[in-house]
Scaffold this active site. Structure first.
Site, PDB file in Angstrom:
ATOM      1  NE  ARG A   1     -48.639  20.023 -25.260  1.00 39.77           N
ATOM      2  CZ  ARG A   1     -49.336  20.211 -26.370  1.00 39.77           C
ATOM      3  NH1 ARG A   1     -50.639  20.339 -26.330  1.00 39.77           N
ATOM      4  NH2 ARG A   1     -48.724  20.252 -27.542  1.00 39.77           N
TER       5      ARG A   1
ATOM      6  CE  LYS B   1     -55.267  17.631 -26.050  1.00 39.51           C
ATOM      7  NZ  LYS B   1     -54.467  16.723 -25.228  1.00 39.51           N
TER       8      LYS B   1
HETATM    9  C1  PT1 Z   1     -50.976  16.475 -24.226  1.00 39.84           C
HETATM   10  C2  PT1 Z   1     -50.676  16.758 -25.591  1.00 39.84           C
HETATM   11  C3  PT1 Z   1     -49.299  16.728 -25.966  1.00 39.84           C
HETATM   12  N1  PT1 Z   1     -51.632  17.023 -26.533  1.00 39.84           N
HETATM   13  C4  PT1 Z   1     -48.701  16.187 -23.763  1.00 39.84           C
HETATM   14  N2  PT1 Z   1     -48.341  16.448 -25.036  1.00 39.84           N
HETATM   15  C5  PT1 Z   1     -51.263  17.258 -27.798  1.00 39.84           C
HETATM   16  N3  PT1 Z   1     -47.742  15.907 -22.856  1.00 39.84           N
HETATM   17  C6  PT1 Z   1     -49.906  17.234 -28.162  1.00 39.84           C
HETATM   18  C7  PT1 Z   1     -58.720  16.419 -29.577  1.00 39.84           C
HETATM   19  O1  PT1 Z   1     -59.358  15.516 -29.040  1.00 39.84           O
HETATM   20  O2  PT1 Z   1     -52.219  16.468 -23.772  1.00 39.84           O
HETATM   21  N4  PT1 Z   1     -49.987  16.199 -23.352  1.00 39.84           N
HETATM   22  N5  PT1 Z   1     -48.952  16.971 -27.259  1.00 39.84           N
HETATM   23  C8  PT1 Z   1     -52.326  17.540 -28.829  1.00 39.84           C
HETATM   24  N6  PT1 Z   1     -53.064  16.351 -29.115  1.00 39.84           N
HETATM   25  C9  PT1 Z   1     -54.450  16.348 -29.283  1.00 39.84           C
HETATM   26  C10 PT1 Z   1     -55.184  15.230 -28.906  1.00 39.84           C
HETATM   27  C11 PT1 Z   1     -55.084  17.476 -29.784  1.00 39.84           C
HETATM   28  C12 PT1 Z   1     -56.577  15.256 -29.003  1.00 39.84           C
HETATM   29  C13 PT1 Z   1     -56.467  17.493 -29.910  1.00 39.84           C
HETATM   30  C14 PT1 Z   1     -57.231  16.394 -29.495  1.00 39.84           C
HETATM   31  O3  PT1 Z   1     -59.252  17.399 -30.144  1.00 39.84           O
END
Ligand code: PT1
Length: 285
Positions: A265, A230
């Site tokens: 995750r 992230k």
């Molecule tokens: C998570 C999650 C998810 N993250 C759960 N489900 C994502 N339960 C998708 C960035 O800042 O943490 N928990 N499902 C992916 N989402 C992101 C959010 C991907 C922020 C990248 C960023 O780069």
């Protein structure tokens, strides 16, 4: 902060499966979103998704999280139909092919969650924590499925515009309390809490959450953390691009386990599994 080895039975029912959380477990990410660098047909996409699932299972993933709508900052929403077209062929093939594996559906849509449960999925992973679709709790109760209650502020499209909190720990804690009560009231029995790293949060907010993760343990639900690759890692690692964030990811998740996280995750299951093995060795000493 210290290692904790749970000795009493620590199991969470997800339909016909028991999720053993006596030591931390790995949730592997399966993105069922179109790959802009590949013009492969439907078959190739399905084939490579199944191969990726097989690899993650071999490498130590207990849960596979299948998602058909990107939720990274700025991502556009997709229709019910499009999301179903992306995830259903994968779930329908993968669930019978990997009978030992627990499958979660990463969605905020009622129809997608319902069809995924009909195909045998065990957990609903709801990044909006019942803010978008409260009926996901009814579905979970009806199917006796697990429920991942994640905190987010705003929608993926705009959530990083200007995130703000009075006190991010207290605000997220209050949100968990309120939404978990809502889910419980509807009959959901197996709830997991996830503070939602990167979902409407500045670097400071993400760091405050990770540094204080144990403050969410008093709610009595297992904690899940997802920080894989992230963007919070970018400023920490001198503006490193996404390909260079693996070791930083492992470090964040190791910290999260030390602070009580029971599920991580991840995209990189092999590396995550090594860190869990080291964690378990030290926790058992
Ligand atoms: C998570 C999650 C998810 N993250 C759960 N489900 C994502 N339960 C998708 C960035 O800042 O943490 N928990 N499902 C992916 N989402 C992101 C959010 C991907 C922020 C990248 C960023 O780069």
């Amino acid at each position: 902060m210290g290692y904790s080895l749970q000795t009493e039975a620590d199991q969470l029912r997800c339909r016909d499966k028991m999720l053993d959380l006596s030591t931390p477990v790995i949730m592997g990410v399966l993105n069922a979103t179109p790959d802009s660098f590949s013009d492969g047909g439907k078959f190739n996409q399905l084939d490579s998704a199944l191969k990726q699932i097989s690899l993650m299972v071999e490498e130590g993933a207990s849960i596979i999280d299948v998602g058909g709508e990107s939720t990274r900052p700025g991502a556009d929403p997709v229709s019910d139909e499009e999301e179903l077209n992306r995830v259903m062929p994968i779930l329908e093939r993968a669930i019978p092919q990997f009978p030992e594996t627990i499958f979660s559906i990463d969605t905020t849509k009622y129809k997608v969650a319902q069809k995924a449960l009909d195909s045998g999925a065990h957990i609903i992973n709801d990044i909006s924590g019942l803010q978008k679709e409260p009926r996901l709790a009814d579905l979970c109760a009806e199917y006796d499925a697990g429920y991942i209650l994640m905190h987010s502020q705003g929608d993926p499209q705009t959530m990083q515009d200007d995130p703000s909190y009075d006190d991010v720990i207290a605000d997220v804690h209050r949100f968990f309390e309120k939404q978990a009560a809502l889910a419980k009231g509807k009959g959901v029995e197996s709830i997991l809490l996830d503070p939602g790293i990167g979902f409407g949060k500045t670097l400071e907010h993400n760091l405050a959450i990770l540094a204080n993760l144990e403050k969410f343990s008093d709610l009595g639900y297992p904690l899940l953390v997802g920080a894989s690759r992230k963007s919070m890692l970018s400023p920490i690692l001198n503006d490193r691009e996404v390909e260079g964030r693996l070791i930083g990811t492992v470090a964040i998740h190791y910290h999260a386990m030390m602070k009580g996280a029971k599920i991580i995750r991840v995209h990189d299951v092999h590396e995550a599994n090594d860190s869990v093995l080291v964690y378990n060795a030290l926790a058992g000493y």
